[in-house]
Every structure is written in structure tokens, then in C-alpha cells.
Design an enzyme around this catalytic site. Structure first.
Site, PDB file in Angstrom:
ATOM      1  N   HIS A 193       0.852  -1.190   0.000  1.00  0.00           N
ATOM      2  CA  HIS A 193       0.000   0.000   0.000  1.00  0.00           C
ATOM      3  C   HIS A 193       0.886   1.237   0.000  1.00  0.00           C
ATOM      4  O   HIS A 193       1.705   1.430   0.905  1.00  0.00           O
ATOM      5  CB  HIS A 193      -0.902   0.007   1.230  1.00  0.00           C
ATOM      6  CG  HIS A 193      -1.744   1.237   1.348  1.00  0.00           C
ATOM      7  ND1 HIS A 193      -2.731   1.521   0.440  1.00  0.00           N
ATOM      8  CD2 HIS A 193      -1.750   2.250   2.244  1.00  0.00           C
ATOM      9  CE1 HIS A 193      -3.319   2.668   0.776  1.00  0.00           C
ATOM     10  NE2 HIS A 193      -2.732   3.127   1.873  1.00  0.00           N
ATOM     11  N   ASP A 225      -7.586   1.421   3.221  1.00  0.00           N
ATOM     12  CA  ASP A 225      -7.111   2.403   4.203  1.00  0.00           C
ATOM     13  C   ASP A 225      -7.845   3.728   4.129  1.00  0.00           C
ATOM     14  O   ASP A 225      -7.256   4.777   4.366  1.00  0.00           O
ATOM     15  CB  ASP A 225      -5.604   2.638   3.993  1.00  0.00           C
ATOM     16  CG  ASP A 225      -4.991   3.477   5.105  1.00  0.00           C
ATOM     17  OD1 ASP A 225      -5.445   3.364   6.255  1.00  0.00           O
ATOM     18  OD2 ASP A 225      -4.065   4.257   4.821  1.00  0.00           O
TER      19      ASP A 225
END
Length: 934
Positions: A260, A372
Site C-alpha cells: 500500500h 485504508d
């Protein structure tokens, strides 16, 4: 026969094994101390410092000066290029040779003009393999370049990770040398690490844990760090333990490499490009060595950056996409915020993402990937399904501060009943490291035991990039089918969701939004970014409407498709989940504002209009054109200054009394003579709260802020004065002092025939950890309030009966929120705000915050915004609240034309409930949508 004593003290045996592989203790005689063999200095090390991020071709042509290990350079955000000339000793033939590089910053190794390896100490990547087994034909003299960013994996926070960056920080290279790595030691260490972790995390009461304890103790007995020929005996014990198989019913963990990378956060957009390069080239190297390794990667924008900056690397990525190892996921341009972008913006995220992945790789993503972001709109399932996506992965709700979300695998149902199969990895992380505790927690935390027997484990350093390492892969390989642990399978999102869907009969359904009980402050932080977002969404909408109308009347009109795509992509970039929420450093804020200015300037080139027209009343179609004529309203606005200094304004629909300090003493719906404000209360009152969260400054506003409410702002700097005396418009202006550091100036406006009172507001803001809201206590009682979201609306409670209700003390909405009882209600409209708090009969709109991290200057300075209050009869639907909110956000566009131009209505609808939200030229993704999709 003599038998070695078998000790049963768990602590001593466990600590013995831990010290045997410790990086700190007994490294002179333990196994860890034997990891590296001989070392050899570099032949030459020179450097060049650049204040900018420059391409390799430009960097290598610069003048490099000698560099001494330990010398400092910088400051933050600079780039130091190193030229590394090395010569491998002839005596190292047959050995594994590494360049060992330890520095404060993130680095990239370049070889033969191509990026080959990322180096980041925080990401456990401190060496570049020069040769796995140095042969006669391997080069011994090598020239490398190392591009080192003057920032860490998480930026350069001064004092803490999320603090504002230290602009004066200096950086250094602490170690740069050639070393021999003992591969047999590395493999044996990994066996020991996994065995020790099994002992620690299967617990004292587990039979399997004690089996691991005595096994690892015997491994220590057999392994002599000074005698490599003893390693195979110890490793054989570990192998025997690891290969004791599971039963057929054991939970299966689908391991997927992941990295990420926040498209901007504690570093600017430009640095993200290099983070992608460093992380992805490292993943490609792992794919070359590990054919079973799978790496999931989202965000089309990042692919586009890598294509532009690293074409050689991008060609390798395309190769591994075809092989099925490098897996694009998500289907969106960036991993956007899940709350604040408009419905059309969310559709464009999927349109641009899916189009890019199809054009570049010939695929469409089947799953939405958003691990997220700070909550998920109830409209997302319908939008996802409309874009060919029926699966969703995230984990952020594991951050809930109050309530534990009850599912890990379930069907998520949107406003219209659309459903998507949803999975929250039970390990509660998108950056696992392949460790035993993560596998144990994946099974332990699974809230759908008996309903779902498969889970995802996303492994690799994340947020700041880095990604997986060979060590992570080695760990997972050892325990892929080990009794006492879940089965581990190198897998893909498609394989995971296919398994989940095949056994989904018992899965539960969650209907409505996925509300994150944390980070509620992101609805308000960095107000200028949010205002720019709403303005750009409005303007791009209007350009496409105008272009569509022009195309409809003139087939030769050139629809600006390419230019619009470029502008939309800029806006979509700014909707990343740390940009539009405002949880980013000041450099990112400046970049985002520049993007907004670029969009606004470019858009104005396509549609020209004049805003210098005096007030006029005109009847227009919702989509079309009409000449502006000097028409007088049937009932003009009257403005009366009363004896007590208050001002009465009315327009035949509304009547309001404005106090000397600008608050509303009364707001009356004239037809029914219904007062909207509570008895003895005033509306339009500015209220300050202390705003000191537990840690996440720009992100969080805590429930306890409600206990710090100050008295309403009443200090008058300039009393109410009439600005427009009536007729088409009545208005008054006043200025209040919020504090010694802040003031608010407001024009209260009532237009002819308008169903709402408008408040044009300017705030000079200089606070620290304060929260400014405007409150309207209304004469309405309802257990629920309604909030606009993307392409719809939803209800939330106005009471705090349960912990789930209490956790919604601060919520998000778009252009309006409404509180209604039977046949009467009050709506609060706005042109750029997103935070609301409606408790019982108190309606509050969140205006400004003042956090100091990660941007020490967040929200300081001048702010412009407009909100409005609209009492109404009936429901908000029948009263036209939705249309009024559109009118506030999408004003009429004025342009010069000839006086004989005929009025024209381009569209008509059969029901008032229908909103013609977007009008644009059709864009078709044919392979994904057989019937076409626009």
C-alpha cells in the site's frame, strides 16, 4: 545408555532460543553473528546533491565529488546521487556477494541505466545482491548509482511520525561495503525464527506449542554457529516439524504480496512516484526468483507515473501481469476517500481506473480495493456493481474506536439493494510480515467461523511503500501446511473471492454505510481543499453539460473529451484518501491547491461567461438557456430596521429577524406561520470547542470535545448593517470577533422567491486546536436526521441510545442535511462543507478546525463559504430541498448572446423526484458492459 536431560522450564528454553538468534545479545557467539562473512570496502564512492527530483539521465551527467561514510547532506526533500565503483575480490568466487547499504533515507539502486532494487532500512531492505554465487564469468568490477531521497519511509516528521516535517534535517550513509552473505545461516535463522514464534504464539496451554519448544531447544543443541556442517541437522528437525500436516477442515489463509503506497501523505506527490519505482522493482526481482509469488497492486495513477518515469520497469511489470504474478486490483484511479467525493466523482474513479487497466493490460478489475480509507458510503455497492465490480476488500473498520464490527466476510448491501461480496482480512492489517502471530490472529479474529473458512493475508511493508521481502516469502513457505497453524496458500484476489463465494450460503448481510468510528475530523480539516473539490466538481459538471448542449445543437462541435479526461484525472488524484480529508503535510496541500487552480483555469477556457451582471430575476429551464430580462418578483423582498436595532427581512415565503450580532431571533415559514427556531433560542450561532484528540491530530475529533463547548460568539466588531435594501434581494452584513486571533464577517441574504436564507461567510482564522461550528436549534422533533450522500440520502439517529448511535456524534454529508417531523422540517444546505452534528433538535454544521500535525499551518488564514437554512412544509422531497441544494452549488452560468436567441429546454423529466445529475458524451467500456455504459 546416557540420555541428555530434558529441561521443562518454558521460560529458560524459550529465551535460550531467542538469544541464539538475537541481533543484540551474544552476537559474538550466536547464529545471528555469523550471517555475514568477509567484507570489503568500495573502490570509489562519490556523490552529487540535487534540490530537485531529476531523472537518471540528467543525474549521471553531473559532477560527483568524493563522499566519506558518515558525512551529512540534505536538507529534507533533496536527493543525493551516489556513484559506486566496486571491485569484488577474486577470492570470493563461489560465494554470495551483496552490496550492504544502510542510510537514513530511501534509496534506489541503478545498474546499466535501469532501476534494479529499492533500499530502505525501515523496510528491511539494506542489501543489493551482486551475485548469488560468484562465478568465473561474472563481472568483478561494477559501477552502480544509488539515488537516495532525503526522507524516510514515513517522511520526515519532527519528533513524531505524523508531526510536520523537519525542513532542516540532515541525512547520512552509515554503511556502504561489499559483504559475503552466508545463505545457509540465513535459512537456518529463518527456521529458528519461525519455531520461536510458534512457541510464543501458540501459548503455554497448547500441546503443539510445547512440541515446538522442545524441538527448537534440540535445534540449539545440534547447531554450532562455528560449524556450518551442523546446520543441516538442526534444519532437519525444523523441517520435520513444519511438515506435520493439518487436517482437511483447517482454515486457509490466502497470502498475497501487497504494498500500500499512499499517493500523497507525509510526503508530496512527486516522492510517491519514486516510492512506486523502489517498491515495484523490488517486487519484480522477487517474482523472478519466486514463480509462485503473487503481488497485488492498486491505483491506476501510480501505474501511469511508473510508465512515464520508469519505462523499462513498466515493461517488466507488463510481462509479469501477463504471467499472472503482478496483479492490478481496485479498478479506480486512486484509492479515494470513501465519503467526500461526489457520486459522479466516484463513478469517474472507476471509469478512469478500469479504462486504464484495460488499455494497458487487457483486464478489468473484479474487486474494489480500498484498505485504508476513513469510512465507506452506502452508495458504493450500487456504483461498484454499475462498474462491473462485485467484490470488495478493506480492513479499516478494524480501527473502530467504540464498537467492534461484527463480520469479516459478508454481503454489503447499498441503498438500492445492490450487494457486493465483502472481505475484511481478520488479521486486521494490509501490511503483514509473514509471521506466526499474524496467521494465528487471522484465525482467532475471524468473526465468521463456520461461515467462511478462507481469509486474506496481505504481506509487505505499506503506507510509505517498501512491499514484500524474500524473508517474508520464506517464512510463509515454511508453514504452508503445518499442524497447529492455518494452511497458507500463495493466492490471488480472484481465488480468494471465488472460494468465499462458493461457500457463501451462510454469510450475513450488512445494509447501509460502513461508518468508521474514528477520523471524524477529516470531514472538516483543510477546508480549502474541500472547497476546491466542490468547486471543481461543479465546474466540470457544467462544462460537460454545456459541451453536450453544444454538441446536441451542432454535430460539428468538438467535444473536449481529452482535455476533460486530463482535468478529471487531476481532480480524482486530489480525492486520494489522505488529500481531500486533509490528513497530509503542507506540501501536499499546496500541490492540491495548484491542481484545483489548474482545473478551474483550464475549465474557464472551455466555457466563458460573465459574472458582472446586476441582480435580475429570470425563469430558466433546469438544463438549457433563457434570456435574462428585467423582471420584477410578484412579492419583493422587504428589509426593515426595527426600533430595537434588529432587522426584519421577508419575501412572502420566509420571514426572519436578525439580531445585532447576526444571529437569528426568528425564522418563520410564512404560509403556515410556523416558527422554525426553538423557543428562546437563536439560530446562526457560532460556537467554539476545544479540539485536542488522542493522537491523530488532523484526523480525529473526539466525543469529549462536546463537553468543551464555549458560549456562542457574540463580540461585535461591526454591527448589522443593511447592504441590499430589498426588491430582488435583501441582505445585511456584520463582523464578530471569535477570539483575539479570529474574526467572522457574514452577509445574510434573502432573495426574492427563495425558500432559504443564505449566509455568505468569510472567516479570518488563526486558532490552535479549536473547532468552529454554527448551530441552529430548531423546533422539530425526530429520531432521525437525513443526510445527502452520493446519488441519494440516508438516515442517522439524532439520539444516543446505543454505543453505535453515540459513535456517530460527528458525521459526514454532502450538500444538505434535513431534520423533519410530520409535515414540517428544517434543512441545512452548504456549498463546500461535509461535517454535521445533529443531536435531538440541535443542527450544527462544522466549519473549521485547527490541527497542527501533519501540517502545522492547517486551515490558517482566510476562508470563504456559504451555507443556508431552509424551513419547509411537508417532507424534504416534496419541499424541493434537493433541488435547492443543487441551486446553491450549481449557480446559473451567464454568457453573452444576441437578443433574438430563443429559450431552449434540452431535457424534461416525468417526476420531480428525478434529478438529472450528469449530462456528458457517452464513454463505453464494451468488454465489461455488453450493453454499453456511460
Amino acid at each position: 545408555m546416557y540420555h541428555q536431560p530434558v529441561f521443562k522450564n518454558r521460560r529458560t528454553l524459550l529465551e535460550r532460543a531467542e538469544k541464539f538468534i538475537s541481533e543484540i545479545y551474544f552476537t559474538d557467539c550466536n547464529l545471528r553473528g555469523r550471517l555475514y562473512g568477509d567484507s570489503y570496502p568500495l573502490e570509489f564512492l562519490t556523490s552529487f546533491l540535487s534540490s530537485k527530483r531529476i531523472p537518471f539521465s540528467e543525474a549521471v551527467s553531473q559532477n560527483f565529488a568524493p563522499y566519506k561514510i558518515g558525512d551529512t547532506f540534505g536538507p529534507t526533500w533533496c536527493t543525493c546521487w551516489f556513484k559506486v565503483i566496486l571491485r569484488i575480490p577474486e577470492s570470493w568466487r563461489g560465494k554470495e556477494v551483496h552490496l550492504l547499504w544502510e542510510s537514513d533515507g530511501e534509496a534506489m539502486v541503478w545498474r546499466d541505466e535501469q532501476p534494479v532494487q529499492g533500499l530502505t532500512k525501515e523496510g528491511e531492505k539494506t542489501s543489493y545482491i551482486l551475485s548469488e554465487c560468484l562465478g568465473d564469468d561474472d563481472p568483478h568490477s561494477i559501477t552502480l548509482y544509488v539515488e537516495m531521497a532525503c526522507n524516510g519511509l514515513f517522511g520526515a516528521g519532527q519528533g513524531s511520525m505524523i508531526a510536520a516535517p523537519d525542513p532542516n534535517r540532515k541525512y547520512s550513509v552509515h554503511k556502504a561495503e561489499l559483504v559475503v552473505l552466508h545463505r545457509d545461516v540465513r535459512e537456518t535463522l529463518t527456521d529458528f525464527e519461525m519455531m520461536v514464534d510458534i512457541v510464543k504464539h501458540l501459548g503455554e496451554g497448547e500441546q503443539r506449542g510445547y512440541q515446538a519448544l522442545f524441538t527448537v531447544n534440540q535445534m540449539v543443541n545440534l547447531c554450532d554457529p562455528a560449524q556450518p556442517d551442523s546446520f543441516p541437522k538442526a534444519r532437519a528437525l525444523a523441517e520435520s516439524f513444519f511438515t506435520q500436516r493439518n487436517g482437511g477442515s483447517q482454515h486457509t489463509v490466502h497470502a498475497m504480496g501487497h504494498c500500500h503506497i499512499d499517493t500523497a501523505w507525509l510526503w508530496p506527490y512527486e516522492e510517491t512516484i519514486r516510492k512506486c519505482g523502489r517498491s515495484w522493482v523490488t517486487a519484480v526481482r522477487l517474482m523472478e526468483k519466486n514463480p509462485d509469488f503473487r503481488f497485488t497492486c492498486s491505483q491506476a495513477q501510480q501505474f501511469q507515473w511508473v510508465k512515464s518515469w520508469y519505462p523499462g520497469l513498466y515493461a517488466q511489470i507488463q510481462h509479469f501481469v501477463k504471467k499472472g504474478q503482478f496483479i492490478p486490483v481496485g479498478g479506480t484511479w486512486v484509492e479515494m476517500d470513501g465519503n467526500l467525493p461526489s457520486g459522479e466523482s466516484m463513478v469517474r474513479q472507476f471509469l478512469e481506473g478500469q479504462r486504464f487497466f484495460h488499455q494497458e493490460f487487457g483486464i478489468y478489475c473484479k474487486e474494489f480495493w480500498l484498505p485504508d480509507t476513513f469510512g465507506y458510503s452506502a452508495q458504493l455497492p450500487q456504483i461498484m456493481q454499475g462498474c462491473g465490480i462485485s467484490r470488495f476488500l478493506t480492513q479499516k473498520l478494524s480501527w473502530n474506536l467504540v464498537n467492534t464490527f461484527p463480520h469479516n466476510t459478508f454481503f454489503w448491501e447499498g441503498l438500492d439493494g445492490s450487494q457486493v461480496l465483502t472481505h475484511f482480512p481478520p488479521g486486521n492489517s494490509y501490511e503483514m510480515k509473514g509471521r506466526v502471530d499474524e496467521l494465528v490472529n487471522t484465525v482467532k479474529n475471524n468473526k465468521d467461523k463456520g461461515r467462511a473458512n478462507h481469509s486474506a493475508a496481505l504481506f509487505g511493508f505499506g503506507d510509505g511503500g517498501g512491499g514484500p521481502t524474500q524473508l517474508m516469502l520464506d517464512r510463509l513457505t515454511r508453514v504452508q501446511d503445518t499442524d497447529g497453524l492455518p494452511k497458507v496458500r500463495m493466492s490471488t484476489p480472484d481465488q480468494l473471492f471465488s472460494e468465499l463465494l462458493a461457500d457463501s450460503a451462510l454469510l450475513c448481510t450488512w445494509s447501509g454505510e460502513l461508518f468508521l468510528e474514528l477520523h471524524n475530523g477529516t470531514y472538516t480539516t483543510q477546508a480549502k481543499i474541500k472547497r476546491g473539490n466542490r468547486q471543481c466538481e461543479s465546474l466540470l459538471h457544467d462544462i460537460e453539460v454545456a459541451s453536450s448542449l453544444a454538441l446536441g445543437q451542432d454535430k460539428a462541435f468538438h467535444y473536449p473529451l481529452e482535455q476533460l479526461q486530463e482535468l478529471w484525472r487531476l481532480l480524482l488524484l486530489n480525492q486520494f484518501h489522505d488529500v481531500i480529508p486533509g490528513s497530509c503535510i503542507e506540501m501536499v496541500v499546496e500541490d492540491a491547491m495548484c491542481h484545483d487552480k489548474q482545473i478551474l483555469a483550464s475549465a474557464l477556457c472551455h466555457v466563458l461567461w460573465s459574472l458582472d451582471l446586476k441582480s435580475a430575476l429570470v425563469k430558466v429551464p433546469s438544463v438549457g438557456r433563457a434570456l435574462v430580462t428585467d423582471t420584477q418578483p410578484a412579492i419583493p423582498v422587504s428589509v426593515t430596521v426595527q426600533a430595537d436595532g434588529t432587522v426584519l427581512m421577508e419575501n412572502g415565503i420566509l420571514k426572519t429577524i436578525i439580531n445585532k450580532d447576526g444571529s437569528l431571533a426568528s425564522l418563520c415559514l410564512m404560509e403556515s406561520n410556523r416558527e422554525a427556531l426553538s423557543d428562546g433560542c437563536h439560530g446562526n450561532q457560532f460556537v467554539m470547542f476545544d479540539d485536542v484528540p488522542l493522537y491523530w491530530d488532523a484526523w480525529d475529533v473526539m466525543d469529549y470535545h462536546l463537553q468543551t463547548r464555549c458560549q456562542p460568539v457574540t463580540e461585535v466588531v461591526e454591527p448589522v448593517q443593511v447592504v441590499s435594501p430589498g426588491g430582488l434581494r435583501g441582505s445585511v452584513r456584520f463582523t464578530l470577533r471569535i477570539s483575539p486571533k479570529s474574526t467572522v464577517t457574514q452577509e445574510v441574504v434573502l432573495d426574492a422567491m427563495s425558500p432559504y436564507v443564505r449566509f455568505n461567510t468569510q472567516v479570518e482564522w488563526g486558532e490552535s486546536h479549536k473547532f468552529l461550528k454554527v448551530e441552529f436549534p430548531v423546533l422539530v422533533r425526530s429520531s432521525n436526521a437525513t443526510y445527502e450522500i452520493q446519488f441519494g440520502h440516508l438516515q442517522r439517529p439524532t439520539h444516543r441510545n446505543t454505543s453505535w448511535d453515540w459513535a456517530r456524534f460527528e458525521v459526514w454529508g454532502h450538500k444538505w442535511a434535513d431534520l423533519s417531523e410530520h409535515n414540517f422540517g428544517v434543512s441545512l444546505l452548504n456549498d463546500c462543507k461535509y461535517g454535521y452534528s445533529i443531536h435531538k433538535n440541535l443542527m450544527a454544521l462544522s466549519l473549521l478546525r485547527a490541527p497542527k500535525a501533519p501540517d502545522a499551518n492547517a486551515d490558517m488564514g482566510a476562508h470563504l463559504f456559504t451555507y443556508a437554512i431552509m424551513p419547509h412544509a411537508g417532507s424534504f422531497q416534496t419541499a424541493g430541498v434537493i433541488q435547492s441544494a443543487y441551486n446553491l452549488n450549481y449557480p446559473l452560468r451567464l454568457f453573452k448572446t444576441s437578443t433574438d436567441t430563443a429559450p431552449w429546454s434540452a431535457f424534461s423529466v416525468d417526476a420531480a423526484a428525478v434529478v438529472l445529475e450528469t449530462i456528458k458524451q457517452v464513454e463505453v467500456l464494451r468488454s465489461l458492459f455488453p450493453q454499453g455504459h456511460s
